[in-house]
Motif scaffolding. Sequence first.
Motif, PDB file in Angstrom:
ATOM      1  N   PHE A 176       1.071  -0.933   0.007  1.00  0.00           N
ATOM      2  CA  PHE A 176      -0.329   0.282  -0.222  1.00  0.00           C
ATOM      3  C   PHE A 176       0.910   0.936  -0.470  1.00  0.00           C
ATOM      4  O   PHE A 176       0.377   2.193  -0.356  1.00  0.00           O
ATOM      5  N   GLY A 193      -1.837   2.925  -2.445  1.00  0.00           N
ATOM      6  CA  GLY A 193      -2.288   2.417  -2.042  1.00  0.00           C
ATOM      7  C   GLY A 193      -4.167   2.543  -2.274  1.00  0.00           C
ATOM      8  O   GLY A 193      -4.612   1.656  -2.502  1.00  0.00           O
ATOM      9  N   ASP A 194      -4.564   3.809  -2.396  1.00  0.00           N
ATOM     10  CA  ASP A 194      -5.342   4.229  -2.660  1.00  0.00           C
ATOM     11  C   ASP A 194      -6.062   3.958  -4.356  1.00  0.00           C
ATOM     12  O   ASP A 194      -6.791   4.421  -4.332  1.00  0.00           O
ATOM     13  N   LYS A 195      -5.416   3.539  -5.368  1.00  0.00           N
ATOM     14  CA  LYS A 195      -6.172   2.968  -6.311  1.00  0.00           C
ATOM     15  C   LYS A 195      -7.001   2.423  -6.310  1.00  0.00           C
ATOM     16  O   LYS A 195      -7.802   1.440  -6.918  1.00  0.00           O
ATOM     17  N   ALA A 196      -6.582   0.898  -4.468  1.00  0.00           N
ATOM     18  CA  ALA A 196      -6.944  -0.774  -4.521  1.00  0.00           C
ATOM     19  C   ALA A 196      -8.114  -0.426  -4.002  1.00  0.00           C
ATOM     20  O   ALA A 196      -8.600   0.615  -3.196  1.00  0.00           O
TER      21      ALA A 196
END
Lengths: 530, 530
Positions: A150, A385-388
């Motif tokens: 992440f 990580g914030d794309k996931a």
Amino acid sequence: SRAVEQRRREECCPHAEDTTTLSIPNYTQHVTPGVAPDLLPAKNGEEQTMQFLFEIVDILTTYVRKTFDRSTKVLDFHHPHQLLEGMEGFNLELSDQPESLEQILVDCRDTLKYGVRTGHPRFFNQLSTGLDIIGLAGEWLTSTANTNMFTYEIAPVFVLMEQLTLKKMREIVGWPEGEGDGIFSPGGAISNMYSVMIARYKYFPEVKTKGMAAAPRLVLFTSEHSHYSIKKASAALGFGTENLILLKTDERGRVIPADLEAKVIDAKQKGYVPMFVNATGGSTVYGAFDPINEIADICEKYNMWLHVDGAWGGGLLMSRKHRHKLNGIERANSVTWNPHKMMGVPLQCSAILVRERGVLQGCNSMCAGYLFQPDKQYDISYDTGDKAIQCGRHVDIFKFWLMWKAKGTVGFEQHIDKCLDLSAYLYNKIKTREGYQMVFEGEPQHTNVCFWYLPLSLRSLPDGQERRERLHKVAPKIKALMMECGTTMVGYQPQGTKVNFFRMVISNPAATRSDIDFLIDEIERLGYDL
Amino acid sequence: SRAVEQRRREECCPHAEDTTTLSIPNYTQHVTPGVAPDLLPAKNGEEQTMQFLFEIVDILTTYVRKTFDRSTKVLDFHHPHQLLEGMEGFNLELSDQPESLEQILVDCRDTLKYGVRTGHPRFFNQLSTGLDIIGLAGEWLTSTANTNMFTYEIAPVFVLMEQLTLKKMREIVGWPEGEGDGIFSPGGAISNMYSVMIARYKYFPEVKTKGMAAAPRLVLFTSEHSHYSIKKASAALGFGTENLILLKTDERGRVIPADLEAKVIDAKQKGYVPMFVNATGGSTVYGAFDPINEIADICEKYNMWLHVDGAWGGGLLMSRKHRHKLNGIERANSVTWNPHKMMGVPLQCSAILVRERGVLQGCNSMCAGYLFQPDKQYDISYDTGDKAIQCGRHVDIFKFWLMWKAKGTVGFEQHIDKCLDLSAYLYNKIKTREGYQMVFEGEPQHTNVCFWYLPLSLRSLPDGQERRERLHKVAPKIKALMMECGTTMVGYQPQGTKVNFFRMVISNPAATRSDIDFLIDEIERLGYDL
């Protein structure tokens, strides 16, 4: 009854060595039995830790050697109730008190003993087969590093490897300069789910905040031969499986573009909004490649997102000889490509690639302060990580990166070409052979060879209900015998109106022509008299 | 500039050994440099394969030993651009031609060198820390078996281990006889997503086929302190983040049940349908446990699904001393519990547990013929793949099962109790110490200890905008110095109106009181003069 079973197996498989006779090294020399684990971080635990890990590695390397040894079985089949009842000191139940390290080593040995050797040269059961040694080393290292994708902060090297590898994959897809975005996800089904989510965000970004009520009735399209994950995504994401329209295919399992256009027009006439089309690049059963360029034309005409599910067939992009089967993929808005299938990377390794930068982030970002602090000392654009849709994310990249380093692009190409050559060999061998009937005409596009085997008793039977019913039972019966013998494994299934047939697939780098010959002999040995 | 950097580090961390001086064994004795890999399945590849794997294991065991050695750094920090430019022969770029095995070994060594030692006794940065040796052995075996959880056919032992372990976890949750269902998923975010999907399927099963249009406006509830994955799920599944209502908490970060009831009533008055409540069992930042029993009363009264996100706090169920913090969890409809957090299992290992049997299957099943043939020779109720939103699924169970065998339930209990003792030690040490200010009063419920450290220059400053602004910058600055020194790692973040503070968490089995003392000394050493 175990004795009876044993006898039946011995009769059935005279040439298969019983894997239960593996010699067990005398580990008690090293690990004191009955003593509670005293491993690191325990004080003075270093020596015992090293000893224990070497014992484990001894078990694992023995297993690796046996995996490639054709005189061993692919599996030593047991029914669930047999394993649950406990096999000679192998007890699956968990208990309150600790076991000795000695018993832990036995448990490890037994776990492998009663499992399936998916790297065995005669294991053809799934799209993912084989055991790549470099990939294996990569996974061992990944486990040892035990970190999380992440943030750059705790996975600096892996995060960069992922970024570079995704870019390389996008270049190979054919997007200019490898531009775009992407992420490794826990498998092709999740990658396909990403594609639907991103498409929705692109066309109706307000769904993120307001829910599906903010969008008109949206319709998705995919082939009747496509993977069921598109249907799972339709259900999960709130579209509903009825709003996933299945497209007709030709007899080779390829989408008929005219059917797509007709159904798009029909949906629009009903007032629905056609939003997303999945084209399959290598279907699960037939190995069919949908005509991407023709589908892309229709997507452009009607302003729909084009996703290519290349989970299985994406690997062919690495081959100058075979990549034309995916012509048009560079026009896709997103692509699923699983290196853990055709490229032989250990499970799990699946990428979702997106042509437009920003939508993946926009779709999924929630900006959690505790992970993605804006005031870090490094360039936080590397915190992916914030794309996931996940928070924590397993490191799937390293084994793939390492294999690419070790093989080079040319090594993957050679592997792909070899597998396709082998499937052509199989196809040519059985297409006119007595007792075989191909499920579809013509050389397969991928390594999928689909066929019926007809026991002697069925060969003179006229086509009709009785023949169909009897033929439907042949593949399951042969498969059951194969598994009980443990000699080889190959998949079967019905498809549409077609009764059970074998689907042979080749992705295993250990397989040779002799293994194909063996498979054919084995099917005949087990099935001729059925 | 690299020399300057090096000097700055040496000044900054006189007590940290530079990990770049690891001795490199003379592997060229074994692996012929410059020669293309000739590993299995290549003919006569066995010897070289074994040699290569032993070289890898040598690298890994060296790393394991160093991980537990407090004289090594936690990390050797580099900025992304530095690693991308290439570090002394470590080149991340992929190329067309293969590298030698010699170089592959160097790549493995470098990958570890520039990474972060998440098992180091002074790594406190995430909820998942530590390196359990048994778990590590389990992961090595899992990689070697390289199989897939979707069918009993190819993962017989792992499928049964999963089933038994899930049942054991449900018993520990407190559901009668351990009845119910569940699955291991790729992380807590996905487990939480499952809970929302299952709840929707239970109340509005027709959404699966007809989409969200078939349901009224549905509302979900979760604490303002809850994990952002609930919000991600709301967005992804088509509810919309605006239909996720955030609940107020007390100053310790625990949901105020009256606020939940008021907001449920408000939603109903607007004509919405309150459907789902997430109670957090161990919040990410404060480690707060929501009052589950009081929330369960409200869920029963208004017919809502109760999910407990015990990703972080679920482990406390293993402790007779601490499990009361989750009282009421047996009333939940579903529970997320990540053994990879508080129980020290290697990443990834997360379970979603469901009290009612059948809904998980009903929600996700698509009955793909090619995988889940009804005419197999074994009891196909053991084919669990159709319950998942994934198709292929990584084997996450084995390491956990093996650790449970090796430690027993009592071993997990001891680990949990020890971590909570350590956090109490930290709390008691700093609660009245000069220069520290606690973020909330009272002993933490979990191992989360949240505090500000005030450099000398801030201590006499009156509360106000300037102090807030300056304090906000302290934690990031200390963290950056820590990382550059490589001596320890601990997280920080703002929360609500509170400026950046440190969140110390303890799940690392290697940590001792001396490491807590070290952390405090280090924060003071780096931060006193800021």
